[in-house]
Design a protein around this motif. Structure first.
Motif, PDB file in Angstrom:
ATOM      1  N   LYS A 101       0.969  -0.804   0.246  1.00 16.37           N
ATOM      2  CA  LYS A 101      -0.089   0.306   0.208  1.00 16.37           C
ATOM      3  C   LYS A 101       0.501   1.007   0.282  1.00 16.37           C
ATOM      4  O   LYS A 101       0.060   2.201  -0.702  1.00 16.37           O
ATOM      5  N   ASN A 105       1.037   4.393  -3.240  1.00 13.57           N
ATOM      6  CA  ASN A 105       0.598   5.689  -2.712  1.00 13.57           C
ATOM      7  C   ASN A 105       1.681   6.594  -2.689  1.00 13.57           C
ATOM      8  O   ASN A 105       1.259   7.419  -3.497  1.00 13.57           O
ATOM      9  N   GLU A 106       2.717   5.941  -2.707  1.00 21.61           N
ATOM     10  CA  GLU A 106       4.338   6.688  -3.258  1.00 21.61           C
ATOM     11  C   GLU A 106       4.399   6.980  -4.611  1.00 21.61           C
ATOM     12  O   GLU A 106       4.704   8.120  -4.761  1.00 21.61           O
ATOM     13  N   GLU A 109       2.075   9.444  -5.601  1.00 19.02           N
ATOM     14  CA  GLU A 109       2.264  11.091  -4.894  1.00 19.02           C
ATOM     15  C   GLU A 109       3.468  11.880  -6.260  1.00 19.02           C
ATOM     16  O   GLU A 109       3.560  12.199  -6.745  1.00 19.02           O
ATOM     17  N   ASN A 124      -2.042   4.646 -10.333  1.00 17.06           N
ATOM     18  CA  ASN A 124      -2.913   3.953  -9.941  1.00 17.06           C
ATOM     19  C   ASN A 124      -3.302   2.303 -10.380  1.00 17.06           C
ATOM     20  O   ASN A 124      -3.499   1.308 -10.094  1.00 17.06           O
TER      21      ASN A 124
END
Length: 131
Positions: A101, A105-106, A109, A124
């Motif tokens: 996860k 997420n990184e 970003e 994603n």
């Protein structure tokens, strides 16, 4: 230096593989760090090792990406997005310190910061196939 900052430096170094051979990576890393304000040796070592590990696994990572994506082979991908995906796939598959996860997420970003408008959604979507 935070892991987020380290990851951004790793991303930049891995992006350089689009323009240099893996064998040139040690020299490119040396030049990269010479251009930065003082970076502690511990951080340099972490960044260098991870960037080189990703470089060494680039073909395997690209094979995994090509197997999981439909209509988006690595040869057609935006180079920024491809670099972000390579970093995330490496973290998901080979870096036991980074939870899946967190890697996803990184990556999103990084895509928000460095990619185009559709980059975060693309990253994603691809990484969802690996989760």
């Amino acid at each position: 230096m935070s892991r987020k900052e380290q990851r951004e430096h790793i991303f930049r170094l891995v992006f350089g593989l689009e323009f240099n051979e893996v064998s040139e990576m040690p020299e490119q890393i040396k030049l990269y760090f010479e251009q930065l304000p003082a970076v502690p040796e511990e951080d340099q070592s972490f960044i260098r090792d991870k960037a080189c590990n990703i470089g060494a696994k680039r073909e395997e990572i690209d094979r995994l990406l090509n197997e999981k994506t439909t209509g988006w082979k690595t040869s057609r991908m935006n180079k920024v997005d491809l670099t972000i995906l390579r970093l995330a796939i490496y973290e998901i598959n080979w870096d036991e310190e980074v939870p899946c996860k967190v890697a996803i997420n990184e990556a999103i970003e990084l895509a928000k910061k460095y990619s185009g408008e559709g980059g975060p959604a693309f990253v994603n979507g691809v990484l969802a196939k690996f989760a």
